[in-house]
Design a protein around this motif. Structure first.
Motif, PDB file in Angstrom:
ATOM      1  N   ARG A 178       3.136  13.676  10.742  1.00  0.00           N
ATOM      2  CA  ARG A 178       4.057  14.000   9.644  1.00  0.00           C
ATOM      3  C   ARG A 178       5.157  12.949   9.583  1.00  0.00           C
ATOM      4  NH1 ARG A 178       2.805  18.177   6.144  1.00  0.00           N
ATOM      5  NH2 ARG A 178       0.772  18.729   6.970  1.00  0.00           N
ATOM      6  N   PRO A 179       5.637  12.637   8.378  1.00  0.00           N
ATOM      7  CA  PRO A 179       6.760  11.687   8.267  1.00  0.00           C
ATOM      8  C   PRO A 179       8.052  12.369   8.713  1.00  0.00           C
ATOM      9  CG  PRO A 179       6.156  12.505   6.106  1.00  0.00           C
ATOM     10  CD  PRO A 179       5.187  13.129   7.080  1.00  0.00           C
ATOM     11  N   THR A 180       8.456  12.106   9.938  1.00  0.00           N
ATOM     12  CA  THR A 180       9.662  12.747  10.464  1.00  0.00           C
ATOM     13  C   THR A 180      10.901  12.174   9.789  1.00  0.00           C
ATOM     14  OG1 THR A 180       9.733  11.118  12.229  1.00  0.00           O
ATOM     15  CG2 THR A 180       8.643  13.204  12.704  1.00  0.00           C
ATOM     16  N   ARG A 181      11.972  12.931   9.863  1.00  0.00           N
ATOM     17  CA  ARG A 181      13.203  12.494   9.199  1.00  0.00           C
ATOM     18  C   ARG A 181      14.378  12.467  10.143  1.00  0.00           C
ATOM     19  NH1 ARG A 181      13.143  16.031   3.765  1.00  0.00           N
ATOM     20  NH2 ARG A 181      10.909  16.376   3.918  1.00  0.00           N
ATOM     21  N   ALA A 182      15.345  11.632   9.779  1.00  0.00           N
ATOM     22  CA  ALA A 182      16.635  11.645  10.459  1.00  0.00           C
ATOM     23  C   ALA A 182      17.365  12.910  10.039  1.00  0.00           C
ATOM     24  CB  ALA A 182      17.437  10.409  10.082  1.00  0.00           C
ATOM     25  N   TRP A 196      14.642   2.123   3.676  1.00  0.00           N
ATOM     26  CA  TRP A 196      14.361   2.919   4.882  1.00  0.00           C
ATOM     27  C   TRP A 196      15.172   4.206   4.887  1.00  0.00           C
ATOM     28  CZ3 TRP A 196      10.400   2.984   7.963  1.00  0.00           C
ATOM     29  CH2 TRP A 196       9.597   1.848   8.064  1.00  0.00           C
ATOM     30  N   VAL A 197      16.370   4.176   4.358  1.00  0.00           N
ATOM     31  CA  VAL A 197      17.168   5.396   4.288  1.00  0.00           C
ATOM     32  C   VAL A 197      16.499   6.401   3.354  1.00  0.00           C
ATOM     33  CG1 VAL A 197      19.367   6.363   3.511  1.00  0.00           C
ATOM     34  CG2 VAL A 197      19.339   4.292   4.919  1.00  0.00           C
ATOM     35  N   LEU A 198      15.964   5.923   2.253  1.00  0.00           N
ATOM     36  CA  LEU A 198      15.264   6.835   1.342  1.00  0.00           C
ATOM     37  C   LEU A 198      14.075   7.504   2.026  1.00  0.00           C
ATOM     38  CD1 LEU A 198      17.038   5.711  -0.939  1.00  0.00           C
ATOM     39  CD2 LEU A 198      15.027   5.760  -2.389  1.00  0.00           C
ATOM     40  N   MET A 199      13.359   6.728   2.789  1.00  0.00           N
ATOM     41  CA  MET A 199      12.199   7.294   3.488  1.00  0.00           C
ATOM     42  C   MET A 199      12.631   8.237   4.598  1.00  0.00           C
ATOM     43  SD  MET A 199       9.221   4.469   3.816  1.00  0.00           S
ATOM     44  CE  MET A 199      10.138   3.004   4.230  1.00  0.00           C
ATOM     45  N   ARG A 200      13.567   7.773   5.424  1.00  0.00           N
ATOM     46  CA  ARG A 200      13.881   8.480   6.666  1.00  0.00           C
ATOM     47  C   ARG A 200      14.842   9.650   6.461  1.00  0.00           C
ATOM     48  NH1 ARG A 200      12.241   9.248  10.748  1.00  0.00           N
ATOM     49  NH2 ARG A 200      13.985   8.754  12.105  1.00  0.00           N
ATOM     50  N   ALA A 201      15.684   9.568   5.473  1.00  0.00           N
ATOM     51  CA  ALA A 201      16.651  10.649   5.281  1.00  0.00           C
ATOM     52  C   ALA A 201      16.301  11.531   4.088  1.00  0.00           C
ATOM     53  CB  ALA A 201      18.064  10.090   5.109  1.00  0.00           C
ATOM     54  N   LEU A 202      15.832  10.919   3.007  1.00  0.00           N
ATOM     55  CA  LEU A 202      15.572  11.702   1.804  1.00  0.00           C
ATOM     56  C   LEU A 202      14.110  12.127   1.698  1.00  0.00           C
ATOM     57  CD1 LEU A 202      17.741   9.730  -0.792  1.00  0.00           C
ATOM     58  CD2 LEU A 202      18.391  11.616   0.699  1.00  0.00           C
ATOM     59  N   GLY A 203      13.280  11.613   2.591  1.00  0.00           N
ATOM     60  CA  GLY A 203      11.885  12.021   2.580  1.00  0.00           C
ATOM     61  C   GLY A 203      11.098  11.519   1.390  1.00  0.00           C
ATOM     62  N   ARG A 204      11.539  10.403   0.811  1.00  0.00           N
ATOM     63  CA  ARG A 204      10.816   9.858  -0.347  1.00  0.00           C
ATOM     64  C   ARG A 204       9.513   9.213   0.122  1.00  0.00           C
ATOM     65  NH1 ARG A 204      14.731   9.722  -4.557  1.00  0.00           N
ATOM     66  NH2 ARG A 204      16.029  11.525  -4.030  1.00  0.00           N
ATOM     67  N   LEU A 205       8.447   9.464  -0.596  1.00  0.00           N
ATOM     68  CA  LEU A 205       7.110   9.102  -0.108  1.00  0.00           C
ATOM     69  C   LEU A 205       6.532   7.844  -0.728  1.00  0.00           C
ATOM     70  CD1 LEU A 205       5.483  12.654  -0.105  1.00  0.00           C
ATOM     71  CD2 LEU A 205       6.723  11.489   1.733  1.00  0.00           C
ATOM     72  N   ASP A 206       7.204   7.313  -1.752  1.00  0.00           N
ATOM     73  CA  ASP A 206       6.592   6.187  -2.470  1.00  0.00           C
ATOM     74  C   ASP A 206       7.413   4.908  -2.371  1.00  0.00           C
ATOM     75  OD1 ASP A 206       4.548   5.055  -3.985  1.00  0.00           O
ATOM     76  OD2 ASP A 206       5.601   5.419  -5.878  1.00  0.00           O
ATOM     77  N   VAL A 207       8.365   4.880  -1.445  1.00  0.00           N
ATOM     78  CA  VAL A 207       9.218   3.698  -1.310  1.00  0.00           C
ATOM     79  C   VAL A 207       8.504   2.633  -0.479  1.00  0.00           C
ATOM     80  CG1 VAL A 207      11.429   2.869  -0.472  1.00  0.00           C
ATOM     81  CG2 VAL A 207      11.234   5.176  -1.381  1.00  0.00           C
ATOM     82  N   LEU A 208       8.545   1.413  -0.944  1.00  0.00           N
ATOM     83  CA  LEU A 208       7.903   0.327  -0.190  1.00  0.00           C
ATOM     84  C   LEU A 208       8.945  -0.706   0.245  1.00  0.00           C
ATOM     85  CD1 LEU A 208       5.068  -1.023   0.590  1.00  0.00           C
ATOM     86  CD2 LEU A 208       5.568  -2.521  -1.351  1.00  0.00           C
ATOM     87  N   GLY A 262       5.323   4.774   0.588  1.00  0.00           N
ATOM     88  CA  GLY A 262       6.182   5.033   1.739  1.00  0.00           C
ATOM     89  C   GLY A 262       5.413   5.680   2.884  1.00  0.00           C
ATOM     90  N   LEU A 263       4.552   6.610   2.532  1.00  0.00           N
ATOM     91  CA  LEU A 263       3.733   7.250   3.570  1.00  0.00           C
ATOM     92  C   LEU A 263       2.812   6.240   4.226  1.00  0.00           C
ATOM     93  CD1 LEU A 263       2.453  10.802   2.539  1.00  0.00           C
ATOM     94  CD2 LEU A 263       3.735  10.109   4.557  1.00  0.00           C
ATOM     95  N   ALA A 264       2.241   5.359   3.417  1.00  0.00           N
ATOM     96  CA  ALA A 264       1.380   4.318   3.974  1.00  0.00           C
ATOM     97  C   ALA A 264       2.184   3.456   4.949  1.00  0.00           C
ATOM     98  CB  ALA A 264       0.786   3.467   2.857  1.00  0.00           C
ATOM     99  N   THR A 265       3.405   3.123   4.568  1.00  0.00           N
ATOM    100  CA  THR A 265       4.277   2.334   5.441  1.00  0.00           C
ATOM    101  C   THR A 265       4.553   3.079   6.740  1.00  0.00           C
ATOM    102  OG1 THR A 265       5.332   1.311   3.521  1.00  0.00           O
ATOM    103  CG2 THR A 265       6.536   1.214   5.611  1.00  0.00           C
ATOM    104  N   THR A 266       4.896   4.350   6.624  1.00  0.00           N
ATOM    105  CA  THR A 266       5.155   5.165   7.811  1.00  0.00           C
ATOM    106  C   THR A 266       3.941   5.187   8.732  1.00  0.00           C
ATOM    107  OG1 THR A 266       6.712   6.583   6.631  1.00  0.00           O
ATOM    108  CG2 THR A 266       5.676   7.510   8.600  1.00  0.00           C
ATOM    109  N   TYR A 267       2.778   5.362   8.144  1.00  0.00           N
ATOM    110  CA  TYR A 267       1.557   5.404   8.960  1.00  0.00           C
ATOM    111  C   TYR A 267       1.271   4.055   9.609  1.00  0.00           C
ATOM    112  CZ  TYR A 267      -0.202  10.141   8.366  1.00  0.00           C
ATOM    113  OH  TYR A 267      -0.377  11.497   8.480  1.00  0.00           O
ATOM    114  N   LEU A 268       1.524   2.980   8.887  1.00  0.00           N
ATOM    115  CA  LEU A 268       1.275   1.657   9.480  1.00  0.00           C
ATOM    116  C   LEU A 268       2.227   1.400  10.647  1.00  0.00           C
ATOM    117  CD1 LEU A 268       0.453  -0.501   6.335  1.00  0.00           C
ATOM    118  CD2 LEU A 268      -1.060   0.048   8.248  1.00  0.00           C
ATOM    119  N   PHE A 269       3.471   1.834  10.497  1.00  0.00           N
ATOM    120  CA  PHE A 269       4.406   1.671  11.615  1.00  0.00           C
ATOM    121  C   PHE A 269       4.015   2.564  12.788  1.00  0.00           C
ATOM    122  CE2 PHE A 269       7.911  -1.217  11.016  1.00  0.00           C
ATOM    123  CZ  PHE A 269       7.722  -1.624   9.711  1.00  0.00           C
ATOM    124  N   ALA A 270       3.498   3.738  12.480  1.00  0.00           N
ATOM    125  CA  ALA A 270       3.046   4.620  13.554  1.00  0.00           C
ATOM    126  C   ALA A 270       1.862   4.001  14.281  1.00  0.00           C
ATOM    127  CB  ALA A 270       2.671   5.983  12.984  1.00  0.00           C
TER     128      ALA A 270
END
Length: 299
Positions: free
Chosen positions: A112-116, A231-243, A281-289
């Motif tokens: 799951r895309p975890t958040r701050a 990264w703030v949009l992804m990690r804090a706001l849970g936005r899924l399409d940010v690249l 954004g999810l793809a990015t999160t998964y690639l970093f994972a």
DNA sequence: AGCCAGGCTCTCG
DNA sequence: CGAGAGCATGGC
């Protein structure tokens, strides 16, 4: 209290990623199958533990007491921090038509895309991580949390809340520099703590904005460029399409996986990544994972 | 021993 | 406007 878990959900993978497979990372602690986090509620600190029960539920417990209302709050926050509210189905459909991505991250199913906990935490983390390696960023972040975060003892665990803006402001620029931040980054983070306290930066308002509006708002802060805002949009706001197309590690990873190591430009990456829309954004999160697990040597 | 790492601001042509 | 310097620490 107990909250229902969605499918798919891999608790060990999700919390392992969040804690960099080291048990403790920043304000996050993972020990013996339980995820610990100190949650801030209107200035009060709730030491919270989350453990899956094994029958599709997540047990959320307040370790140092709290009202029933606090428990409900903690359950809702935990669900957000662990990304339980995200529907992964659409992203897995993208995986089905991208075999290269599937080969890299297919085994991360249930991540799951975890958040701050807050926009402030995501901002501080991202600014710390600007330009430097992940290892260095982690060392500096751990120091910030340990020195400026309130310590909460819960059973045999010492937990740390992520530092509040007040604590960062009180540390002063010199205090932040002693925590291994450059003079520049110390100024940035100090300034953002002040902006938060003065209401200059309002997380609630941010969450009402669309991606580009929120990015523009964040970039207005000194020390925040497009990469940090994304990264703030992804990690804090849970936005899924940010690249975060400017991200060096992302560019290298895409280059390695898809182009046999040939360099890809920022513009080239932005164009290429359209294949992942609306889950860039999810793809990015998964690639970093994928990267993080590779480097941690986890099977 | 350098050089590079999940960028950003400021200064100069 | 675009390009370039400077930044701080830890690992290779």
């Amino acid at each position: 209290m107990r909250i229902p878990l969605p499918e798919p959900f891999d608790f060990d993978l999700t919390v392992g990623h969040q804690t960099h497979y080291r048990g403790r990372a920043g304000a996050d602690l993972y020990d013996d199958g339980t995820y610990y986090r100190v949650l801030s509620r209107a200035g009060r600190l709730l030491a919270t533990a989350a453990t899956p029960t094994g029958d599709g539920l997540l047990d959320v417990t307040l370790l140092n007491g709290g009202s029933p209302d606090d428990e409900v709050f903690a359950g809702e926050r935990m669900a957000e921090l662990l990304g339980l509210d995200v529907d992964l189905g659409g992203f897995y459909a993208v995986l089905d038509r991208d075999p290269v991505l599937a080969a890299a991250v297919g085994s991360l199913r249930g991540l799951r895309p975890t958040r701050a906990e807050s926009a402030f935490e995501a901002l501080v983390q991202s600014i710390v991580a600007q330009q430097i390696s992940g290892v260095v960023a982690r060392v500096i972040r751990d120091g910030l949390v340990r020195e400026l975060g309130v310590s909460v003892t819960a059973g045999d665990h010492e937990l740390f809340a992520f530092p509040a803006p007040e604590a960062v402001l009180a540390a002063g620029i010199d205090g932040l520099k002693q925590l291994k931040l450059s003079a520049r980054k110390a100024e940035y983070i100090h300034g953002i703590a002040r902006d938060m306290l003065e209401g200059e930066l309002d997380p609630d308002r941010l969450s009402t904005m669309d991606d580009e509006e929120a990015i523009a708002e964040l970039v207005g802060l000194r020390g925040v460029g497009r990469w940090t805002a994304e990264w703030v949009l992804m990690r804090a706001l849970g936005r899924l399409d940010v690249l975060p197309a400017g991200d060096l590690a992302l560019r290298r990873t895409v280059s390695d996986l898809y182009f046999d190591g040939a360099e890809i430009s920022i513009e080239g990456l932005a164009e290429f990544a359209q294949r992942w829309s609306p889950y860039r954004g999810l793809a990015t999160t998964y690639l970093f994972a994928y990267l993080r697990r590779l480097r941690a040597g986890v099977a």
